[in-house]
Write a protein that holds these residues in place. Structure first.
Motif, PDB file in Angstrom:
ATOM      1  N   GLY A 177      54.263  53.359  -5.523  1.00  0.00           N
ATOM      2  CA  GLY A 177      53.893  54.737  -5.819  1.00  0.00           C
ATOM      3  C   GLY A 177      52.898  54.907  -6.941  1.00  0.00           C
ATOM      4  N   GLY A 178      52.328  53.784  -7.436  1.00  0.00           N
ATOM      5  CA  GLY A 178      51.412  53.875  -8.575  1.00  0.00           C
ATOM      6  C   GLY A 178      50.052  53.277  -8.301  1.00  0.00           C
ATOM      7  N   LYS A 179      49.888  52.008  -8.631  1.00  0.00           N
ATOM      8  CA  LYS A 179      48.596  51.336  -8.524  1.00  0.00           C
ATOM      9  C   LYS A 179      48.055  51.395  -7.093  1.00  0.00           C
ATOM     10  N   SER A 180      46.800  51.821  -6.967  1.00  0.00           N
ATOM     11  CA  SER A 180      46.196  51.948  -5.638  1.00  0.00           C
ATOM     12  C   SER A 180      44.871  51.214  -5.565  1.00  0.00           C
ATOM     13  N   SER A 181      44.479  50.858  -4.374  1.00  0.00           N
ATOM     14  CA  SER A 181      43.189  50.208  -4.134  1.00  0.00           C
ATOM     15  C   SER A 181      42.630  50.729  -2.817  1.00  0.00           C
ATOM     16  N   LEU A 182      41.301  50.687  -2.691  1.00  0.00           N
ATOM     17  CA  LEU A 182      40.630  51.207  -1.497  1.00  0.00           C
ATOM     18  C   LEU A 182      39.611  50.190  -1.031  1.00  0.00           C
ATOM     19  N   ARG A 183      39.623  49.906   0.253  1.00  0.00           N
ATOM     20  CA  ARG A 183      38.625  48.970   0.796  1.00  0.00           C
ATOM     21  C   ARG A 183      38.154  49.459   2.163  1.00  0.00           C
ATOM     22  N   PHE A 184      36.942  49.067   2.518  1.00  0.00           N
ATOM     23  CA  PHE A 184      36.414  49.409   3.827  1.00  0.00           C
ATOM     24  C   PHE A 184      37.093  48.552   4.888  1.00  0.00           C
ATOM     25  N   TYR A 185      37.261  49.128   6.065  1.00  0.00           N
ATOM     26  CA  TYR A 185      37.807  48.384   7.198  1.00  0.00           C
ATOM     27  C   TYR A 185      36.675  48.205   8.208  1.00  0.00           C
ATOM     28  N   PRO A 186      36.424  46.972   8.660  1.00  0.00           N
ATOM     29  CA  PRO A 186      35.292  46.737   9.574  1.00  0.00           C
ATOM     30  C   PRO A 186      35.420  47.549  10.860  1.00  0.00           C
ATOM     31  N   TRP A 187      34.396  48.333  11.161  1.00  0.00           N
ATOM     32  CA  TRP A 187      34.450  49.206  12.336  1.00  0.00           C
ATOM     33  C   TRP A 187      34.615  48.412  13.625  1.00  0.00           C
ATOM     34  N   HIS A 188      33.995  47.246  13.701  1.00  0.00           N
ATOM     35  CA  HIS A 188      34.066  46.466  14.939  1.00  0.00           C
ATOM     36  C   HIS A 188      35.464  45.922  15.200  1.00  0.00           C
ATOM     37  N   GLU A 189      36.343  45.960  14.201  1.00  0.00           N
ATOM     38  CA  GLU A 189      37.718  45.487  14.387  1.00  0.00           C
ATOM     39  C   GLU A 189      38.659  46.615  14.821  1.00  0.00           C
ATOM     40  N   LEU A 190      38.172  47.840  14.790  1.00  0.00           N
ATOM     41  CA  LEU A 190      39.019  48.988  15.121  1.00  0.00           C
ATOM     42  C   LEU A 190      39.556  48.949  16.557  1.00  0.00           C
ATOM     43  N   PRO A 191      38.750  48.579  17.571  1.00  0.00           N
ATOM     44  CA  PRO A 191      39.305  48.531  18.932  1.00  0.00           C
ATOM     45  C   PRO A 191      40.502  47.589  19.040  1.00  0.00           C
ATOM     46  N   HIS A 192      40.425  46.446  18.365  1.00  0.00           N
ATOM     47  CA  HIS A 192      41.546  45.492  18.416  1.00  0.00           C
ATOM     48  C   HIS A 192      42.772  46.073  17.718  1.00  0.00           C
ATOM     49  N   LEU A 193      42.561  46.761  16.600  1.00  0.00           N
ATOM     50  CA  LEU A 193      43.678  47.408  15.905  1.00  0.00           C
ATOM     51  C   LEU A 193      44.366  48.414  16.820  1.00  0.00           C
ATOM     52  N   MET A 194      43.586  49.252  17.499  1.00  0.00           N
ATOM     53  CA  MET A 194      44.150  50.257  18.403  1.00  0.00           C
ATOM     54  C   MET A 194      44.915  49.597  19.543  1.00  0.00           C
ATOM     55  N   GLU A 195      44.350  48.531  20.077  1.00  0.00           N
ATOM     56  CA  GLU A 195      44.986  47.834  21.194  1.00  0.00           C
ATOM     57  C   GLU A 195      46.343  47.273  20.788  1.00  0.00           C
ATOM     58  N   VAL A 196      46.398  46.628  19.624  1.00  0.00           N
ATOM     59  CA  VAL A 196      47.651  46.041  19.135  1.00  0.00           C
ATOM     60  C   VAL A 196      48.648  47.134  18.757  1.00  0.00           C
ATOM     61  N   LEU A 197      48.143  48.201  18.141  1.00  0.00           N
ATOM     62  CA  LEU A 197      49.006  49.278  17.668  1.00  0.00           C
ATOM     63  C   LEU A 197      49.731  49.973  18.810  1.00  0.00           C
ATOM     64  N   TYR A 198      49.032  50.230  19.902  1.00  0.00           N
ATOM     65  CA  TYR A 198      49.627  51.019  20.983  1.00  0.00           C
ATOM     66  C   TYR A 198      50.134  50.176  22.151  1.00  0.00           C
ATOM     67  N   ALA A 199      50.162  48.841  21.983  1.00  0.00           N
ATOM     68  CA  ALA A 199      50.745  47.990  23.027  1.00  0.00           C
ATOM     69  C   ALA A 199      52.264  48.167  23.127  1.00  0.00           C
ATOM     70  N   PRO A 200      53.003  48.318  22.013  1.00  0.00           N
ATOM     71  CA  PRO A 200      54.446  48.588  22.119  1.00  0.00           C
ATOM     72  C   PRO A 200      54.704  50.014  22.600  1.00  0.00           C
ATOM     73  N   ASN A 201      55.967  50.308  22.874  1.00  0.00           N
ATOM     74  CA  ASN A 201      56.388  51.666  23.193  1.00  0.00           C
ATOM     75  C   ASN A 201      56.767  52.398  21.907  1.00  0.00           C
ATOM     76  N   TRP A 202      56.332  53.653  21.801  1.00  0.00           N
ATOM     77  CA  TRP A 202      56.650  54.492  20.648  1.00  0.00           C
ATOM     78  C   TRP A 202      57.625  55.581  21.110  1.00  0.00           C
ATOM     79  N   LEU A 203      58.850  55.544  20.580  1.00  0.00           N
ATOM     80  CA  LEU A 203      59.920  56.441  21.023  1.00  0.00           C
ATOM     81  C   LEU A 203      60.003  57.651  20.104  1.00  0.00           C
ATOM     82  N   SER A 204      59.274  58.698  20.462  1.00  0.00           N
ATOM     83  CA  SER A 204      59.197  59.884  19.604  1.00  0.00           C
ATOM     84  C   SER A 204      60.511  60.664  19.558  1.00  0.00           C
ATOM     85  N   ASP A 205      61.332  60.537  20.605  1.00  0.00           N
ATOM     86  CA  ASP A 205      62.576  61.312  20.657  1.00  0.00           C
ATOM     87  C   ASP A 205      63.524  60.984  19.508  1.00  0.00           C
TER      88      ASP A 205
END
Length: 255
Positions: A177-205
């Motif tokens: 909750g205290g010390k923070s840092s900020l870094r850029f995330y490579p745009w070309h890696e975003l598709p892979h992040l999305m693919e991995v993120l939404y491969a599992p099932n997300w149970l909103s209920d």
């Protein structure tokens, strides 16, 4: 010198995608100074086959058509020029019921019409362009993923923000909750992040609207709900192995 005076992308979802999800659009792109002028005309198709109740049950309204004119950030003109530089149009158009349909009207010294040979590149670029338009016009917000790792040793949080409007992404990390840092995330890696993120099932209920306080690994993908790893974020089927890949990627974002 610009590679185009005007370009129109014609798109239609595959015949396999039923209403109310199926749609088509014409997206006209025109260079102006350093910016990219856009004119989008998007309409949903074959909805006359459904009752209004059926459309609403899928989370849509009776009229979800969308038109917008405006300017996109100069980064999009640069990316379009880059893609056009490696694009050739094929003589014929391949029609496949299993695939989305995409053709170009490419106006420069003369008008060229056809299907790009690098079709997969254009499909992905068109999806990014649509998302940039939705964010620029205010129709949708930028993507945000909040990650919360609660252990007996302390708390680590990470927030991934990806703006299609500016074609940029970043990761903010906060420890205890205290010390923070900020870094850029490579745009070309975003598709892979999305693919991995939404491969599992997300149970909103069973996801929680309250920020968690007990030990665990949690995610908030921008829908105001918190999902716990291996409880509301689960394998999509027997024998699947999507969770280890997700945990590995999350570990890199938290570090």
């Amino acid at each position: 010198m610009s590679l185009f005076r005007q370009l129109t992308i014609h798109f239609e979802t595959s015949a396999q995608l039923p209403p109310p999800y199926s749609y088509q659009y014409a997206l006209t792109l025109t260079p102006a100074a350093e910016l990219l002028q856009v004119d989008l005309k998007m309409s949903y198709t074959h909805r006359d086959e459904l009752d209004p109740d059926e459309i609403e049950a899928e989370g849509f309204t009776e009229n979800d058509d969308y038109d917008w004119k405006g300017d996109l950030d100069k980064v999009w003109r640069a990316e379009l020029e880059k893609l056009l530089g490696k694009t050739r149009l094929s003589g014929g158009i391949m029609l496949d019921d299993d695939q989305d349909f995409l053709t170009l009207d490419w106006q420069n010294e003369k008008l060229l019409r056809g299907q790009p040979e690098n079709l997969s590149d254009w499909h992905y670029f068109a999806q990014e362009l649509l998302q940039a338009i939705f964010e620029t016009s205010g129709k949708e917000r930028a993507f945000e993923l909040h990650i919360l790792d609660l252990t007996a040793q302390g708390t680590v949080e990470a927030t991934v923000t990806a703006s299609f409007r500016t074609r940029s992404a970043q990761v903010k990390r906060v420890v205890d909750g205290g010390k923070s840092s900020l870094r850029f995330y490579p745009w070309h890696e975003l598709p892979h992040l999305m693919e991995v993120l939404y491969a599992p099932n997300w149970l909103s209920d069973t996801a929680s609207a309250q920020k968690p306080k007990r030990t665990g690994l949690y995610f908030n993908p921008g829908d105001e709900l918190w999902y716990e790893y291996n409880k509301q974020v689960v394998e999509p089927g027997k024998g699947a192995s999507t969770l280890p890949k997700l945990k590995n990627m999350i570990g890199k974002l938290l570090s």
